[in-house]
Design a protein around this motif. Structure first.
Motif, short mmCIF file in Angstrom:
data_model
loop_
_atom_site.label_atom_id
_atom_site.label_comp_id
_atom_site.label_asym_id
_atom_site.label_seq_id
_atom_site.Cartn_x
_atom_site.Cartn_y
_atom_site.Cartn_z
N GLY A 1 -1.94 -1.97 10.72
CA GLY A 1 -1.01 -2.56 11.78
C GLY A 1 -0.13 -3.62 11.76
N TYR B 1 -15.88 -3.37 3.09
CA TYR B 1 -14.67 -2.82 3.98
C TYR B 1 -15.47 -2.81 5.36
N TYR C 1 -12.68 -6.79 3.06
CA TYR C 1 -11.52 -6.29 3.48
C TYR C 1 -11.62 -5.78 5.03
N SER D 1 -2.42 1.13 12.86
CA SER D 1 -3.04 0.72 14.20
C SER D 1 -1.98 0.15 15.28
N LEU E 1 0.87 -1.32 0.00
CA LEU E 1 0.06 -0.04 -0.08
C LEU E 1 0.75 1.03 0.05
N VAL F 1 0.17 -4.00 3.68
CA VAL F 1 1.06 -3.71 4.27
C VAL F 1 1.75 -2.45 3.75
C1 1GP Z 1 -4.44 0.52 5.58
O1 1GP Z 1 -4.83 -1.99 5.94
C2 1GP Z 1 -4.00 -0.73 5.42
O2 1GP Z 1 -5.63 0.85 5.30
C3 1GP Z 1 -2.43 -0.79 5.76
O3 1GP Z 1 -2.13 -0.46 7.23
O4 1GP Z 1 -0.36 1.31 7.10
O5 1GP Z 1 -0.76 -0.13 8.96
O6 1GP Z 1 0.21 -1.11 7.04
P1 1GP Z 1 -0.71 -0.19 7.59
#
Ligand code: 1GP
Length: 244
Positions: free
Chosen positions: A203, A128, A170, A177, A22, A223
């Motif tokens: 998180g 979501y 999702y 977090s 991500l 991630v």
């Molecule tokens: C956030 O699930 C994603 O929408 C990824 O979270 O940034 O904690 O990896 P992180």
């Protein structure tokens, strides 16, 4: 399903687990980092964020990655209508099922739908569900996060998502977090809904935790923060997800 979703499903059906990187265009991962994750076997790049983003930022970012040789499928993970950008391959067309605000259930989608069609973006209908802390997504999306000590409630949302025809679910703990998305939440979602692609994120910092999410039934691990802050550790986490 469209081309991107079909390819993800093909991998899942052949027994692979997916690693989704991500990048938030407000603080984007560099070309070099994205290229390293692609090389290491990441399955797609999610692009999106809640605040301070325009479609131009996203198009510029994806354009830069493409001209730098990145070939990963790019999937918009929209924090709002301001994240709908033409250069992506697909979009998680999401409804925040546990939002208290109809805007995040159906309003944003109505605003975006014709644009998504006009831009030719492949839509992946995604439920979501926000659990625990929820982060910025929980706040902006006016979610009523599922409490961690009553996490079984996820199963009802997941079953509803499947019956409503969503192609993906999702389970989100919120970016950065303090407590990562719990494997129990994933297990409840997986038990209640077999068909949708099950994505878990929020998180995730420990390779061992990612492995537990996959064992609990997640098809894909997202991630973001770790890749930004500790890319080497995030690459190790990727290897835990992909080695199975
Ligand atoms: C956030 O699930 C994603 O929408 C990824 O979270 O940034 O904690 O990896 P992180």
């Amino acid at each position: 399903p469209g081309r991107v979703e079909r390819e993800l499903r093909r991998k899942i059906e052949s027994g692979e687990k997916l690693f989704l990187l991500l990048s938030d265009p407000e603080k984007p991962l560099s070309l070099e980092i994205v290229a390293r994750f692609e090389e290491a076997g990441a399955d797609a790049l999610l692009v999106g964020g809640s605040l301070n983003i325009t479609p131009y930022d996203i198009d510029e970012y994806i354009g830069k990655l493409r001209s730098g040789g990145v070939r990963l499928p790019t999937i918009l993970f929209p924090g709002g209508v301001n994240n709908v950008a033409r250069s992506a391959d697909a979009i998680l067309f999401m409804s925040l099922l546990n939002s208290l605000d109809p805007y995040w259930l159906i309003g944003a989608q109505v605003s975006a739908a014709l644009l998504v069609k006009r831009l030719g973006l492949e839509a992946i209908p995604t439920a979501y569900i926000i659990v625990g802390h929820g982060g910025a997504a929980g706040h902006v999306g006016r979610a009523q996060p599922i409490p961690l000590d009553n996490i079984y409630v996820v199963s009802s949302y997941a079953a509803a998502a499947e019956l409503l025809g969503f192609h993906a679910i999702y389970v989100e703990a919120g970016s950065g977090s303090p407590r990562p998305v719990p494997p129990e939440a994933v297990r409840y979602a997986r038990t209640a809904a077999e068909e949708p692609i099950l994505i878990a994120g929020g998180g995730v910092r420990e390779p061992e935790h990612a492995r537990r999410l996959v064992e609990a039934g997640a098809d894909a691990i997202v991630v973001g923060t770790l890749a930004e802050k500790q890319p080497e550790k995030a690459l190790k986490l990727l290897s835990y997800v992909k080695r199975r």
